[in-house]
Design a protein around this motif. Structure first.
Motif, PDB file in Angstrom:
ATOM      1  N   LEU A 134       0.826  -1.205   0.000  1.00  0.00           N
ATOM      2  CA  LEU A 134       0.000   0.000   0.000  1.00  0.00           C
ATOM      3  C   LEU A 134       0.864   1.260   0.000  1.00  0.00           C
ATOM      4  CD1 LEU A 134      -2.809  -1.063   2.520  1.00  0.00           C
ATOM      5  CD2 LEU A 134      -2.881  -1.090   0.027  1.00  0.00           C
ATOM      6  N   PHE A 135       1.927   1.270   0.794  1.00  0.00           N
ATOM      7  CA  PHE A 135       2.829   2.422   0.805  1.00  0.00           C
ATOM      8  C   PHE A 135       3.563   2.571  -0.522  1.00  0.00           C
ATOM      9  CE2 PHE A 135       2.818   2.207   5.602  1.00  0.00           C
ATOM     10  CZ  PHE A 135       2.249   3.451   5.768  1.00  0.00           C
ATOM     11  N   ARG A 136       3.938   1.454  -1.112  1.00  0.00           N
ATOM     12  CA  ARG A 136       4.618   1.508  -2.410  1.00  0.00           C
ATOM     13  C   ARG A 136       3.728   2.199  -3.441  1.00  0.00           C
ATOM     14  NH1 ARG A 136       8.371  -1.848  -5.417  1.00  0.00           N
ATOM     15  NH2 ARG A 136       8.752  -3.033  -3.521  1.00  0.00           N
ATOM     16  N   ASN A 137       2.452   1.813  -3.492  1.00  0.00           N
ATOM     17  CA  ASN A 137       1.533   2.413  -4.459  1.00  0.00           C
ATOM     18  C   ASN A 137       1.344   3.901  -4.200  1.00  0.00           C
ATOM     19  OD1 ASN A 137       1.161  -0.086  -5.653  1.00  0.00           O
ATOM     20  ND2 ASN A 137      -0.739  -0.533  -4.553  1.00  0.00           N
ATOM     21  N   SER A 138       1.139   4.270  -2.933  1.00  0.00           N
ATOM     22  CA  SER A 138       0.863   5.669  -2.599  1.00  0.00           C
ATOM     23  C   SER A 138       2.075   6.561  -2.826  1.00  0.00           C
ATOM     24  CB  SER A 138       0.412   5.782  -1.133  1.00  0.00           C
ATOM     25  OG  SER A 138      -0.878   5.238  -0.961  1.00  0.00           O
ATOM     26  N   ILE A 139       3.233   6.137  -2.333  1.00  0.00           N
ATOM     27  CA  ILE A 139       4.435   6.972  -2.448  1.00  0.00           C
ATOM     28  C   ILE A 139       4.848   7.125  -3.907  1.00  0.00           C
ATOM     29  CG2 ILE A 139       6.891   7.088  -1.887  1.00  0.00           C
ATOM     30  CD1 ILE A 139       6.204   5.791   0.814  1.00  0.00           C
ATOM     31  N   GLN A 140       4.798   6.036  -4.686  1.00  0.00           N
ATOM     32  CA  GLN A 140       5.154   6.148  -6.094  1.00  0.00           C
ATOM     33  C   GLN A 140       4.188   7.061  -6.845  1.00  0.00           C
ATOM     34  OE1 GLN A 140       6.358   1.586  -6.707  1.00  0.00           O
ATOM     35  NE2 GLN A 140       6.552   2.794  -8.568  1.00  0.00           N
ATOM     36  N   ALA A 141       2.905   6.964  -6.536  1.00  0.00           N
ATOM     37  CA  ALA A 141       1.920   7.806  -7.223  1.00  0.00           C
ATOM     38  C   ALA A 141       2.181   9.280  -6.955  1.00  0.00           C
ATOM     39  CB  ALA A 141       0.509   7.427  -6.770  1.00  0.00           C
ATOM     40  N   VAL A 142       2.483   9.614  -5.705  1.00  0.00           N
ATOM     41  CA  VAL A 142       2.746  11.016  -5.354  1.00  0.00           C
ATOM     42  C   VAL A 142       4.028  11.498  -6.013  1.00  0.00           C
ATOM     43  CG1 VAL A 142       3.311  12.576  -3.459  1.00  0.00           C
ATOM     44  CG2 VAL A 142       1.470  10.905  -3.181  1.00  0.00           C
ATOM     45  N   VAL A 143       5.070  10.687  -5.966  1.00  0.00           N
ATOM     46  CA  VAL A 143       6.369  11.070  -6.541  1.00  0.00           C
ATOM     47  C   VAL A 143       6.254  11.271  -8.051  1.00  0.00           C
ATOM     48  CG1 VAL A 143       8.664  10.173  -7.093  1.00  0.00           C
ATOM     49  CG2 VAL A 143       7.818  10.063  -4.746  1.00  0.00           C
ATOM     50  N   PRO A 192       1.774  15.009   2.225  1.00  0.00           N
ATOM     51  CA  PRO A 192       2.158  13.805   2.961  1.00  0.00           C
ATOM     52  C   PRO A 192       1.168  12.662   2.758  1.00  0.00           C
ATOM     53  CG  PRO A 192       1.164  15.401   4.438  1.00  0.00           C
ATOM     54  CD  PRO A 192       1.312  16.088   3.116  1.00  0.00           C
ATOM     55  N   ILE A 193       1.644  11.457   2.999  1.00  0.00           N
ATOM     56  CA  ILE A 193       0.772  10.289   3.062  1.00  0.00           C
ATOM     57  C   ILE A 193       0.212  10.248   4.488  1.00  0.00           C
ATOM     58  CG2 ILE A 193       0.576   7.803   2.732  1.00  0.00           C
ATOM     59  CD1 ILE A 193       1.596   9.214   0.241  1.00  0.00           C
ATOM     60  N   GLU A 194      -1.091  10.240   4.624  1.00  0.00           N
ATOM     61  CA  GLU A 194      -1.700  10.259   5.953  1.00  0.00           C
ATOM     62  C   GLU A 194      -2.204   8.868   6.328  1.00  0.00           C
ATOM     63  OE1 GLU A 194      -4.701  13.254   5.956  1.00  0.00           O
ATOM     64  OE2 GLU A 194      -3.263  14.909   5.837  1.00  0.00           O
ATOM     65  N   VAL A 195      -1.830   8.429   7.526  1.00  0.00           N
ATOM     66  CA  VAL A 195      -2.241   7.112   8.021  1.00  0.00           C
ATOM     67  C   VAL A 195      -3.048   7.302   9.299  1.00  0.00           C
ATOM     68  CG1 VAL A 195      -1.484   4.847   8.818  1.00  0.00           C
ATOM     69  CG2 VAL A 195      -0.170   6.057   7.056  1.00  0.00           C
ATOM     70  N   LEU A 196      -4.260   6.779   9.293  1.00  0.00           N
ATOM     71  CA  LEU A 196      -5.121   6.820  10.476  1.00  0.00           C
ATOM     72  C   LEU A 196      -5.272   5.398  11.004  1.00  0.00           C
ATOM     73  CD1 LEU A 196      -7.118   8.263  12.403  1.00  0.00           C
ATOM     74  CD2 LEU A 196      -8.911   7.808  10.700  1.00  0.00           C
ATOM     75  N   ILE A 197      -4.959   5.205  12.294  1.00  0.00           N
ATOM     76  CA  ILE A 197      -5.063   3.898  12.934  1.00  0.00           C
ATOM     77  C   ILE A 197      -6.231   3.927  13.912  1.00  0.00           C
ATOM     78  CG2 ILE A 197      -3.892   2.183  14.381  1.00  0.00           C
ATOM     79  CD1 ILE A 197      -1.227   3.419  13.418  1.00  0.00           C
ATOM     80  N   CYS A 198      -7.139   2.982  13.766  1.00  0.00           N
ATOM     81  CA  CYS A 198      -8.304   2.896  14.656  1.00  0.00           C
ATOM     82  C   CYS A 198      -8.355   1.496  15.261  1.00  0.00           C
ATOM     83  CB  CYS A 198      -9.608   3.177  13.900  1.00  0.00           C
ATOM     84  SG  CYS A 198      -9.693   4.803  13.144  1.00  0.00           S
ATOM     85  N   GLU A 199      -8.427   1.434  16.574  1.00  0.00           N
ATOM     86  CA  GLU A 199      -8.478   0.145  17.265  1.00  0.00           C
ATOM     87  C   GLU A 199      -9.860  -0.092  17.844  1.00  0.00           C
ATOM     88  OE1 GLU A 199      -5.988  -2.433  20.589  1.00  0.00           O
ATOM     89  OE2 GLU A 199      -6.014  -0.247  20.724  1.00  0.00           O
ATOM     90  N   ALA A 200     -10.390  -1.286  17.620  1.00  0.00           N
ATOM     91  CA  ALA A 200     -11.649  -1.723  18.204  1.00  0.00           C
ATOM     92  C   ALA A 200     -11.375  -3.028  18.958  1.00  0.00           C
ATOM     93  CB  ALA A 200     -12.706  -1.932  17.118  1.00  0.00           C
ATOM     94  N   PRO A 201     -12.321  -3.503  19.762  1.00  0.00           N
ATOM     95  CA  PRO A 201     -12.069  -4.719  20.542  1.00  0.00           C
ATOM     96  C   PRO A 201     -11.679  -5.931  19.694  1.00  0.00           C
ATOM     97  CG  PRO A 201     -14.010  -3.597  21.381  1.00  0.00           C
ATOM     98  CD  PRO A 201     -13.610  -2.872  20.132  1.00  0.00           C
ATOM     99  N   GLN A 202     -12.268  -6.067  18.497  1.00  0.00           N
ATOM    100  CA  GLN A 202     -12.038  -7.253  17.686  1.00  0.00           C
ATOM    101  C   GLN A 202     -11.070  -7.049  16.520  1.00  0.00           C
ATOM    102  OE1 GLN A 202     -13.392 -10.287  18.436  1.00  0.00           O
ATOM    103  NE2 GLN A 202     -14.198  -9.325  20.278  1.00  0.00           N
TER     104      GLN A 202
END
Length: 354
Positions: A187-196, A206-216
């Protein structure tokens, strides 16, 4: 594989994979019943040999599926690939887990009379499963390695986009690090290459990464402003068999002779031990994603996203991608915390349906 039409099975790439599986079956069939530690060590030798021999399976399968176009419909070829790869993952997980547990058993600190100085270096591991994968650390590791890979390929004058993290940065969960690293790396390879490639010299967003944690489960959203997915490619993002760039994919796959499937092989000898990955003291044997993850950016194979989805779905997760033409892409990766759900196996009925 025996359900394929004869003309498909005679394809040199598919025939090669068939022979590898047949020979592996013959080797394992002849291993006597394991009754002693010595018997188990002999079994491990056979398993390691099989793992090494099967490193060429994924690229050969991908080339074979592209070459039998006209013999089998694309939908059936995709189903064949998904079923076979899911089956392959399950067997490699079992094999690698057995080797890792055997290695743990043979470690000096494992025995009751071990010296106090011989502390277990991998207390957080059960075989290949890391009980405390840290979301922030594993994202940063994958992002930094991908940025370095792209920077080395595009030259010092190219501005590489930063990766910004937000959300539940302290989320931890049990998982097999190499599987998650492979998916995030693609996923990072696709995003970074596309931007470059869209803004090679200007200041990229920037590439923005959002991390969300749930119980499962844990969700990762990776957002870029790389212009979105090309309209002619978009309908074939998740297909192994159909693409407007078929000939280029075949040429590139031929350049990856020993492809398997985990970012383990990107580890260099200079890499320090990381909490998000296996300890450097563990014995290294060929993983299933080595050459794939470390390939140069210009080597576009067209199988990264469909393979990543299979790895995500195998552990009851998901991978979706939303493209905004002219702006960018949001990729949503959901992984289930191991232990909450059963893995998604290939059943006999699903294989017979291919």
């Amino acid at each position: 594989m025996q359900t394929l039409p004869y003309t498909a099975l005679t394809n040199p790439h598919i025939s090669h994979v068939y022979e590898l599986y047949y020979l592996a079956f013959e080797k394992l069939r002849k291993v006597p019943e394991v009754r002693t530690l010595g018997d188990n060590d002999a079994l491990c030798t056979v398993i390691k040999e099989c793992l090494r021999e099967h490193l060429s399976v994924i690229p050969r399968l991908a080339m074979g599926v592209l070459e039998i176009e006209g013999i089998i419909k694309s939908s059936e070829r995709d189903l064949f690939m998904r079923t076979l790869l899911r089956s392959r993952i399950s067997r490699r997980v079992i094999a690698e887990q057995h080797l890792a547990l055997t290695e743990t058993f043979h470690s000096p600190w494992h025995f009751p009379n071990a010296k106090k100085s011989q502390v277990a270096p991998e207390d957080d591991f059960i075989g290949e499963i890391f009980l405390r994968c840290n979301a922030k650390e594993i994202v940063e590791k994958c992002a930094n390695r991908t940025r370095e890979l792209v920077a080395s390929a595009y030259g010092s004058n190219t501005v590489i986009p930063e990766v910004k993290l937000q959300g539940h940065l302290d989320a931890t969960f049990p998982y097999i690090p190499s599987h998650l690293e492979y998916i995030l790396g693609e996923l990072f390879r696709n995003s970074i290459q596309a931007v470059v490639e869209q803004r090679p010299s200007s200041s990229p967003a920037p590439i923005e990464v959002l991390i969300c944690e749930a119980p499962q489960h844990v969700m990762f959203r990776i957002s870029d402003q790389g212009g979105g997915v090309d309209r002619e490619i978009l309908p074939y993002l998740w297909s192994f068999s159909k693409s407007p760039r078929r000939d280029l994919r075949l040429q590139n796959l031929e350049r990856v002779p020993r492809l398997a499937a985990t970012m383990q092989e990107v580890h260099s000898s200079a890499d320090p031990p990381s909490q998000s990955g296996p300890s450097s003291s563990k014995e290294h044997y060929p993983g299933s994603l080595d050459s794939l993850s470390s390939r140069p950016p210009d080597l576009r194979l067209g199988i990264g996203l469909p393979m990543s989805r299979i790895y995500a779905e195998y552990w009851a997760g998901s991978l979706e991608l939303h493209s905004l033409e002219g702006y960018g892409v949001d990729a949503f990766l959901q992984i289930s915390k191991l232990g909450n759900k059963n893995e998604v196996l290939s059943t006999r009925a699903s294989m017979d349906a291919v």
